[in-house]
Design a protein around this motif. Structure first.
Motif, PDB file in Angstrom:
ATOM      1  N   ASP A 221       1.572  -0.106   7.988  1.00 48.70           N
ATOM      2  CA  ASP A 221       0.795   0.206   6.793  1.00 48.70           C
ATOM      3  C   ASP A 221      -0.420  -0.718   6.723  1.00 48.70           C
ATOM      4  OD1 ASP A 221       2.855   1.907   6.299  1.00 48.70           O
ATOM      5  OD2 ASP A 221       3.419   1.069   4.356  1.00 48.70           O
ATOM      6  N   GLY A 222      -1.557  -0.140   6.392  1.00 51.12           N
ATOM      7  CA  GLY A 222      -2.769  -0.930   6.299  1.00 51.12           C
ATOM      8  C   GLY A 222      -4.001  -0.070   6.437  1.00 51.12           C
ATOM      9  N   ASN A 242      -6.423   4.846   6.378  1.00 55.80           N
ATOM     10  CA  ASN A 242      -5.327   4.184   5.676  1.00 55.80           C
ATOM     11  C   ASN A 242      -3.999   4.801   6.113  1.00 55.80           C
ATOM     12  OD1 ASN A 242      -4.229   2.436   3.417  1.00 55.80           O
ATOM     13  ND2 ASN A 242      -3.483   4.449   2.768  1.00 55.80           N
ATOM     14  N   THR A 248      -1.295   1.843  -5.441  1.00 56.49           N
ATOM     15  CA  THR A 248      -2.114   1.785  -6.655  1.00 56.49           C
ATOM     16  C   THR A 248      -2.026   3.083  -7.434  1.00 56.49           C
ATOM     17  OG1 THR A 248      -3.650   0.292  -5.534  1.00 56.49           O
ATOM     18  CG2 THR A 248      -4.448   1.370  -7.533  1.00 56.49           C
ATOM     19  N   ARG A 282      -7.196  -4.785   6.945  1.00 55.99           N
ATOM     20  CA  ARG A 282      -6.397  -5.466   5.927  1.00 55.99           C
ATOM     21  C   ARG A 282      -5.075  -4.729   5.764  1.00 55.99           C
ATOM     22  NH1 ARG A 282      -6.368  -2.505   1.161  1.00 55.99           N
ATOM     23  NH2 ARG A 282      -8.058  -0.980   0.914  1.00 55.99           N
ATOM     24  N   GLU A 283      -4.127  -5.374   5.085  1.00 47.85           N
ATOM     25  CA  GLU A 283      -2.881  -4.706   4.748  1.00 47.85           C
ATOM     26  C   GLU A 283      -3.090  -3.818   3.534  1.00 47.85           C
ATOM     27  OE1 GLU A 283      -1.008  -8.266   1.933  1.00 47.85           O
ATOM     28  OE2 GLU A 283      -0.211  -7.883   3.936  1.00 47.85           O
ATOM     29  N   GLU A 284      -2.209  -2.853   3.366  1.00 46.12           N
ATOM     30  CA  GLU A 284      -2.257  -2.032   2.162  1.00 46.12           C
ATOM     31  C   GLU A 284      -1.706  -2.848   0.989  1.00 46.12           C
ATOM     32  OE1 GLU A 284      -1.286   2.549   1.175  1.00 46.12           O
ATOM     33  OE2 GLU A 284       0.467   1.327   1.628  1.00 46.12           O
ATOM     34  N   LYS A 285      -2.363  -2.763  -0.166  1.00 42.97           N
ATOM     35  CA  LYS A 285      -1.877  -3.522  -1.322  1.00 42.97           C
ATOM     36  C   LYS A 285      -2.157  -2.741  -2.607  1.00 42.97           C
ATOM     37  CE  LYS A 285      -6.081  -6.325  -1.933  1.00 42.97           C
ATOM     38  NZ  LYS A 285      -6.592  -7.708  -2.041  1.00 42.97           N
ATOM     39  N   MET A 286      -1.541  -3.199  -3.687  1.00 44.30           N
ATOM     40  CA  MET A 286      -1.721  -2.561  -4.983  1.00 44.30           C
ATOM     41  C   MET A 286      -2.869  -3.236  -5.736  1.00 44.30           C
ATOM     42  SD  MET A 286       0.965  -2.150  -8.165  1.00 44.30           S
ATOM     43  CE  MET A 286       2.078  -1.138  -7.191  1.00 44.30           C
ATOM     44  N   PHE A 287      -3.755  -2.402  -6.307  1.00 47.33           N
ATOM     45  CA  PHE A 287      -4.862  -2.900  -7.111  1.00 47.33           C
ATOM     46  C   PHE A 287      -4.566  -2.651  -8.588  1.00 47.33           C
ATOM     47  CE2 PHE A 287      -6.574  -2.284  -2.925  1.00 47.33           C
ATOM     48  CZ  PHE A 287      -7.431  -3.360  -2.761  1.00 47.33           C
ATOM     49  N   GLN A 296     -12.805  -1.461  -3.394  1.00 49.74           N
ATOM     50  CA  GLN A 296     -12.336  -2.028  -2.131  1.00 49.74           C
ATOM     51  C   GLN A 296     -12.569  -1.060  -0.979  1.00 49.74           C
ATOM     52  OE1 GLN A 296     -11.024  -5.169  -1.283  1.00 49.74           O
ATOM     53  NE2 GLN A 296     -11.462  -4.236   0.715  1.00 49.74           N
TER      54      GLN A 296
END
Length: 321
Positions: A221-222, A242, A248, A282-287, A296
């Motif tokens: 994931d990323g 992605n 998110t 980058r890694e996948e993350k929650m905004f 982003q």
């Protein structure tokens, strides 16, 4: 490149060839040393360069629990073999009966009588047939008897380790696509059909194409700097890809592979596409909000533009694109 299905039963086979045998999953730089030798020798002798490959992978029949996830979908493997210069791909249908066939019989009946192999090249650690008895020593012995040359080519190393499909398979789930690309000699590639998504990318201002991949193995994931190749055009475009579940926007959601293709607005639903992975951004993350996510993505787009602009300035695009 000619592709012969079920080659053991086919009457449409090349004759007097330079060949190699192997699954050739990944077509990495180590395998390229064998394939390039086959192509060079075939050109020198004025005959066909042939790959003999087993389909499906023998472990999927003999020991399914140990069968590795394949790196290369069939269409990608065929394209790469064509670009390398292979003339004929012979697909040998693998089953338990063939798995119990002595390697010597396969060499005599198929490689010698049907193909009249003139030269045969394999990896030095190659083995096939019942109990993998078809090694380089056996091929060399039969070559002397039957009148063809057999050679084992030593494996290629990078950073002191042998380049292998197993090594590359370990990199992909970690998102280390740049290192995988270095070992493969080309970007790790997902192939499949563009399917309809929920159009959430469009709502955020960054429309995407959604890929239904054929591959067994997905990158971690990323977010990645990638390229999308559309065989129907044919053309290649830079993209931000992605791989993930979009935390998110959704508490729980199925895994998606979606790409914002830069400077592109064609309708490609239902089209085949290859997505080629160059660099993990980058890694996948929650905004905190969808607007933060959209901002982003804009930064990811700029990072991708800069990444490929730098590569083009340095003239470092891969050999096989």
């Amino acid at each position: 490149m000619q592709i012969v299905e079920d080659a053991l039963r086919s009457a449409d086979l090349p004759y007097g060839v330079v060949a190699t045998i192997g699954n050739y999953d990944g077509l990495h730089r180590g395998q390229r040393t064998v394939l390039d030798t086959v192509v060079e020798r075939a050109e020198a002798l004025g005959c066909d360069a042939v790959v003999v490959s087993f389909e499906p992978h023998p472990l999927r029949i003999l020991r399914p629990e140990q069968a590795p996830p394949l790196l290369t979908p069939p269409a990608v493997r065929e394209r790469l073999l064509r670009e390398i210069g292979i003339d004929v791909l012979l697909l040998v249908r693998f089953n338990r009966e063939l798995g119990s066939t002595p390697a010597e019989r396969f060499v005599r009946d198929f490689l010698h009588r049907k193909l009249s192999v003139r030269e045969l090249y394999v990896g030095a650690d190659f083995g096939f047939g019942h109990r993998r008895e078809g090694n380089v020593a056996l091929l060399e012995r039969l070559g002397e008897e039957l009148g063809f040359q057999a050679s084992g080519i030593e494996p290629l190393r990078a950073a002191g380790e042998v380049i292998s499909a197993t090594r590359i398979r370990g990199l992909i789930p970690l998102g280390e696509v740049a290192e995988a690309r270095r070992l493969l000699g080309y970007p790790y590639t997902l192939r499949g059909v563009v399917v309809r998504g929920d159009r959430m990318g469009t709502k955020l201002g960054w429309p995407t194409i959604n890929l239904d991949p054929e591959n067994d193995l997905l990158p971690a994931d990323g977010v990645y700097a990638a390229q999308a190749f559309f065989p129907s055009f044919p053309a290649t475009f830079d993209c931000v890809t992605n791989v993930g579940r979009r935390p998110t926007l959704y508490e729980t959601h199925q895994l998606v592979v979606e790409s914002h293709v830069l400077d592109f607005n064609a309708d490609v639903y239902g089209e085949e596409v290859e997505v080629r992975f160059f660099q993990r951004l980058r890694e996948e993350k929650m905004f905190s909000t969808p607007m933060d996510l959209a901002a982003q993505i804009g930064r990811d787009v700029e990072a991708t533009r800069e990444y490929f602009a730098t590569r083009r300035r340095l003239n470092e695009m891969p050999e096989l694109t």
